[in-house]
Design an enzyme around this catalytic site. Structure first.
Site, PDB file in Angstrom:
ATOM      1  N   SER A  72      -5.213 -10.395   4.779  1.00  0.00           N
ATOM      2  CA  SER A  72      -4.495 -11.578   4.300  1.00  0.00           C
ATOM      3  C   SER A  72      -3.024 -11.311   3.985  1.00  0.00           C
ATOM      4  CB  SER A  72      -5.185 -12.149   3.062  1.00  0.00           C
ATOM      5  OG  SER A  72      -5.084 -11.259   1.969  1.00  0.00           O
ATOM      6  N   LYS A 124      -1.635 -11.043  -3.584  1.00  0.00           N
ATOM      7  CA  LYS A 124      -0.948 -12.138  -2.892  1.00  0.00           C
ATOM      8  C   LYS A 124       0.517 -12.144  -3.316  1.00  0.00           C
ATOM      9  CE  LYS A 124      -4.932 -13.739  -1.308  1.00  0.00           C
ATOM     10  NZ  LYS A 124      -5.321 -13.620   0.109  1.00  0.00           N
TER      11      LYS A 124
END
Length: 275
Positions: A72, A124
């Site tokens: 990701s 993230k």
């Protein structure tokens, strides 16, 4: 008178023997008095306890090791990257008084406890700060009406209305968390998602293949652990089967991984700062 012709008898000359001194018998040294704990053992114990205390302090307040399990955050972080995470950077609470605390900035990478399952850790990039207005238009991110410059972003899939026109696309995606699906549209104003106080909106750099705030909501401030500081090791194991099956299969796969390890190491990523 004695006969002058009679030979004279030799007199025996007695030479006294020289007596060598006899060494005195050596006595064993007096026994040492032993205290309750030997000083060497005490010193070793003190060093060990000191090392443990320092290690616990470092892991609790300063750095912690993590590994990247998903794609990701590609190409910034790859599967098989091993990170040292700086926990002091965003320290709050008691640690704030003696740690170099800094506020979280937009576009910084953070490690946090996944809000849906806090036992899991995610990494993230921060896109929206508390009070920010966030939206996506045809994959492009706008914060407070201004398009972000994101040279780190990777796109890998065709356009998807929910993912790429967020939050103004369809209200449903099979990947979205049910609680977030019902809450999200209550926070939309003028086609923009408003980030509440004490929360952060995060996204992955691999923008089309990231489970992030679009799908499960905001990250609470207390869930944030720190920021990745350093990639201290990196290896690509994608061509090596994972150690599954019976014990014999696991040992065989482990031996195979070790054999392939020198060729799997990404030497250019070893000891590399995360940006």
């Amino acid at each position: 008178m004695s006969d002058p012709q009679e030979p004279m008898q030799e007199q025996a000359v007695i030479t006294p023997e020289v007596a060598e001194p006899t060494p005195e018998p050596s006595l064993p040294p007096p026994p040492k008095r032993k205290g309750p704990v030997d000083s060497g053992t005490l010193s070793t114990l003190q060093s060990l306890l000191g090392t443990i205390a320092i290690a616990v302090f470092v892991i609790t307040f300063i750095v912690q090791a993590f590994t990247i399990p998903s794609e990701s955050m590609e190409k910034t972080l790859l599967i098989g990257d091993y990170l040292l995470v700086d926990k002091a950077h965003f320290a709050e609470g008691p640690a704030h008084w003696f740690m170099p605390y800094k506020k979280i900035q937009r576009q910084e990478i953070i490690v946090f406890r996944y809000p849906v399952h806090p036992s899991m850790y995610f990494v993230k990039r921060v896109i929206g700060l508390p009070g920010d207005h966030v939206r996506l238009i045809d994959k492009k991110v706008f914060v407070n009406g201004i398009a972000l410059n994101e040279p780190y972003v990777v796109y890998s899939r065709p356009f998807d209305a929910f993912r790429d026109d967020f939050p103004n696309g369809p209200r449903y995606s099979f990947e979205i968390d049910a609680h977030w699906a019902s809450e999200m549209h209550t926070l939309v104003e003028d086609h923009q998602l408003i980030v509440p106080d004490g929360y952060y909106f995060v996204m992955g750099d691999n923008r089309d293949d990231s489970s992030d705030s679009r799908y499960w909501g905001f990250v609470p401030r207390e869930n944030i652990v720190g920021r990745p500081l350093l990639i201290y090791f990196s290896a690509d194991h994608r061509d090596t089967p994972p150690p599954t099956g019976t014990m014999g299969d696991k040992l065989w796969n482990l031996a195979l991984r070790l054999r392939q390890l020198p060729g799997d190491i990404r030497w250019k990523r070893v000891v590399r700062l995360v940006r």
